[in-house]
Scaffold this motif. Sequence first.
Motif, PDB file in Angstrom:
ATOM      1  N   ALA A  33     -18.216  34.479  16.173  1.00  0.00           N
ATOM      2  CA  ALA A  33     -18.888  35.495  15.349  1.00  0.00           C
ATOM      3  C   ALA A  33     -19.049  34.896  13.963  1.00  0.00           C
ATOM      4  N   VAL A  34     -20.229  35.096  13.382  1.00  0.00           N
ATOM      5  CA  VAL A  34     -20.439  34.695  11.988  1.00  0.00           C
ATOM      6  C   VAL A  34     -20.497  35.987  11.184  1.00  0.00           C
ATOM      7  N   VAL A  35     -19.598  36.120  10.212  1.00  0.00           N
ATOM      8  CA  VAL A  35     -19.488  37.402   9.497  1.00  0.00           C
ATOM      9  C   VAL A  35     -19.363  37.186   7.999  1.00  0.00           C
ATOM     10  N   GLN A  36     -19.781  38.209   7.253  1.00  0.00           N
ATOM     11  CA  GLN A  36     -19.531  38.206   5.815  1.00  0.00           C
ATOM     12  C   GLN A  36     -18.105  38.710   5.558  1.00  0.00           C
ATOM     13  N   PRO A  37     -17.550  38.422   4.380  1.00  0.00           N
ATOM     14  CA  PRO A  37     -16.118  38.694   4.174  1.00  0.00           C
ATOM     15  C   PRO A  37     -15.743  40.163   4.129  1.00  0.00           C
ATOM     16  N   GLY A  38     -16.713  41.056   3.813  1.00  0.00           N
ATOM     17  CA  GLY A  38     -16.380  42.473   3.690  1.00  0.00           C
ATOM     18  C   GLY A  38     -16.395  43.222   5.010  1.00  0.00           C
ATOM     19  N   VAL A  39     -16.682  42.527   6.125  1.00  0.00           N
ATOM     20  CA  VAL A  39     -16.639  43.177   7.449  1.00  0.00           C
ATOM     21  C   VAL A  39     -15.185  43.568   7.736  1.00  0.00           C
ATOM     22  N   THR A  40     -14.989  44.801   8.206  1.00  0.00           N
ATOM     23  CA  THR A  40     -13.613  45.217   8.516  1.00  0.00           C
ATOM     24  C   THR A  40     -13.268  44.853   9.968  1.00  0.00           C
ATOM     25  N   LEU A  41     -11.979  44.815  10.242  1.00  0.00           N
ATOM     26  CA  LEU A  41     -11.533  44.519  11.613  1.00  0.00           C
ATOM     27  C   LEU A  41     -12.062  45.561  12.581  1.00  0.00           C
ATOM     28  N   GLN A  42     -12.110  46.817  12.116  1.00  0.00           N
ATOM     29  CA  GLN A  42     -12.596  47.898  12.972  1.00  0.00           C
ATOM     30  C   GLN A  42     -14.058  47.659  13.369  1.00  0.00           C
ATOM     31  N   GLU A  43     -14.874  47.273  12.371  1.00  0.00           N
ATOM     32  CA  GLU A  43     -16.306  47.033  12.648  1.00  0.00           C
ATOM     33  C   GLU A  43     -16.473  45.860  13.621  1.00  0.00           C
ATOM     34  N   LEU A  44     -15.675  44.823  13.408  1.00  0.00           N
ATOM     35  CA  LEU A  44     -15.791  43.651  14.279  1.00  0.00           C
ATOM     36  C   LEU A  44     -15.314  43.975  15.692  1.00  0.00           C
ATOM     37  N   GLU A  45     -14.279  44.791  15.784  1.00  0.00           N
ATOM     38  CA  GLU A  45     -13.754  45.203  17.093  1.00  0.00           C
ATOM     39  C   GLU A  45     -14.843  45.935  17.893  1.00  0.00           C
ATOM     40  N   GLN A  46     -15.544  46.860  17.214  1.00  0.00           N
ATOM     41  CA  GLN A  46     -16.593  47.621  17.913  1.00  0.00           C
ATOM     42  C   GLN A  46     -17.725  46.716  18.370  1.00  0.00           C
ATOM     43  N   LYS A  47     -18.135  45.818  17.477  1.00  0.00           N
ATOM     44  CA  LYS A  47     -19.288  44.961  17.785  1.00  0.00           C
ATOM     45  C   LYS A  47     -18.956  43.971  18.910  1.00  0.00           C
ATOM     46  N   THR A  48     -17.786  43.342  18.825  1.00  0.00           N
ATOM     47  CA  THR A  48     -17.444  42.349  19.844  1.00  0.00           C
ATOM     48  C   THR A  48     -17.275  43.015  21.222  1.00  0.00           C
ATOM     49  N   ALA A  49     -16.790  44.272  21.218  1.00  0.00           N
ATOM     50  CA  ALA A  49     -16.599  44.987  22.493  1.00  0.00           C
ATOM     51  C   ALA A  49     -17.935  45.127  23.225  1.00  0.00           C
ATOM     52  N   GLU A  50     -19.012  45.329  22.457  1.00  0.00           N
ATOM     53  CA  GLU A  50     -20.346  45.467  23.091  1.00  0.00           C
ATOM     54  C   GLU A  50     -20.734  44.195  23.845  1.00  0.00           C
ATOM     55  N   HIS A  51     -20.133  43.071  23.473  1.00  0.00           N
ATOM     56  CA  HIS A  51     -20.470  41.777  24.099  1.00  0.00           C
ATOM     57  C   HIS A  51     -19.402  41.321  25.094  1.00  0.00           C
TER      58      HIS A  51
END
Length: 476
Positions: free
Chosen positions: A111-129
């Motif tokens: 995943a390529v992310v900006q620093p302000g992404v929260t763990l919660q947001e990343l958890e939701q997005k990665t789950a979709e994949h």
Amino acid sequence: MIRGMPDLLKRLAMIAGAENVIPGDSPAAADFAHDETLNGPARQPVAIIKPETPDQVTELMALATAAGVPVTARGSGSGLSGAAVPPAGGIVVSFERMNKIVEIDETNHVAVVQPGVTLQELEQKTAEHGLVYPVYPGEMSATIGGNIATNAGGMQAVRYGVTRENVLGLQVVLATGEIIRSGGAIVKSSTGYDLTQLIIGSEGTLALVTEATLRLRTRLPVRATLLAPFNDLDTVTRAVPEILAAGLQPTMLEYVDQLSMAAIIFNTGLELGIPDNVRDAAQAFLIVRLEQRDAERCDADAIDAGLLLERLGAIDVYVLPGEAANSLIQARENAFWSAKKAGAADIIDIVVPRGAMPKFMAAARAIGSEHESIVVGSGHAGDGNVHLAVFQTDEKVLSHVMNELFAAGKRLGGVVSAEHGVGRTKKPYYLELEDPVKIALMRRIKEAFDPAGILNPGAVFDVAESPSPLAAEAAL
Ligand SMILES: Cc1cc2nc3c(=O)[nH]c(=O)nc-3n(C[C@H](O)[C@H](O)[C@H](O)COP(=O)(O)OP(=O)(O)OC[C@H]3O[C@@H](n4cnc5c(N)ncnc54)[C@H](O)[C@@H]3O)c2cc1C
């Protein structure tokens, strides 16, 4: 308002827009004066800036270096060491607007992310994949930038490692305003110094992270969560290396002592789902979470783990149904808030080799009783990482207890902080115990990255004095 401030605010507004700059004397600045550290430091910054692009961060750093103004990065402010609290006269750079998930790359599992992404947001997005970023510290509102700067760990480190093992590359802005990239969507490199690893865990003192390339794993769909009550804590800590040696690869291996479990139950109303007499007899609990690709494999692992736990001295072993299991994990995540509510004076986050945990816990008990202090806790047992809440109202005695706990950990081959960082609150203990030759080397590394000493000065160790004009004025 201190002299030079209107000019500084104007220049910050030219970088990010006036609506993205908060003057330090406005009520909205109060939230940026502290993190979640128990009885930690609080200091209002002279201004907060919320950049949206790496170029704006570059401009900010060039300005700050030229003006000699300290800059402290901030993610969500969930840190537990005062590292996001600015020094006197400092600016806070909040990364809340740099919060985009740039890419989920299913081929390379990154995943390529900006620093302000929260763990919660990343958890939701990665789950979709069908993927997962497995670093799982208790606080899901924390940002990736904050996780990288503290080398965050959490419950799943026992299987997947800490942030350090899960960040493949960084884009960072240096104090001078230069922007560099290190690493990338690659899993190997033998090419020059590893700057990614140097910056991870540097608590915002070497560079500002503006993008990260994170390693993802396949999300395992089936889980089993076992709760094992024990008659004493020593049996628990002695069981841990054996569970890991059995090759079960738990994703979580957490311990909670009796008093901490009582506080968690009291605060959250958690139902453990085990007989009252067993719960009341237990002096400590072990939580084991297993994950697998399918139910058959997971069931087989759960049976093996249950038999092993019984052999290792558990009073009994309970496989918790999904809902109860999730509530237990969530309650364990919230152990910090329970300790805070109960009046803990401080929390330590020491790590020792996992085989040394029984000795460390015995030392902690002895130190607590010698100083008439309550020392209780829970922790990432599989990593030898103990979170102890210390209850002591006398500050002098508290400081003795803390010093002795850290010294006991160090004697056993441990370090002051496993995952929360040194920041400002653990700095005196760290400096007391650390090799001065290493501190001097770290100062030279910091000088190379940050010649004007403006990046989060005062966190981890003190830089040689180079006060900003604003800091000097603020101190008057
Ligand atoms: C209830 C609770 C449970 C917790 N459990 C755990 C746990 O199990 N494991 C664990 O590791 N931690 C845990 N923490 C601590 C905390 O969540 C972590 O330290 C987290 O990494 C902090 O992230 P943040 O975004 O809140 O960072 P902040 O607190 O805002 O900042 C932390 C540090 O990161 C720096 N920083 C932030 N963004 C950047 C950036 N872009 N570039 C450079 N530096 C930056 C700051 O200057 C500061 O030094 C817990 C906290 C709470 C409140």
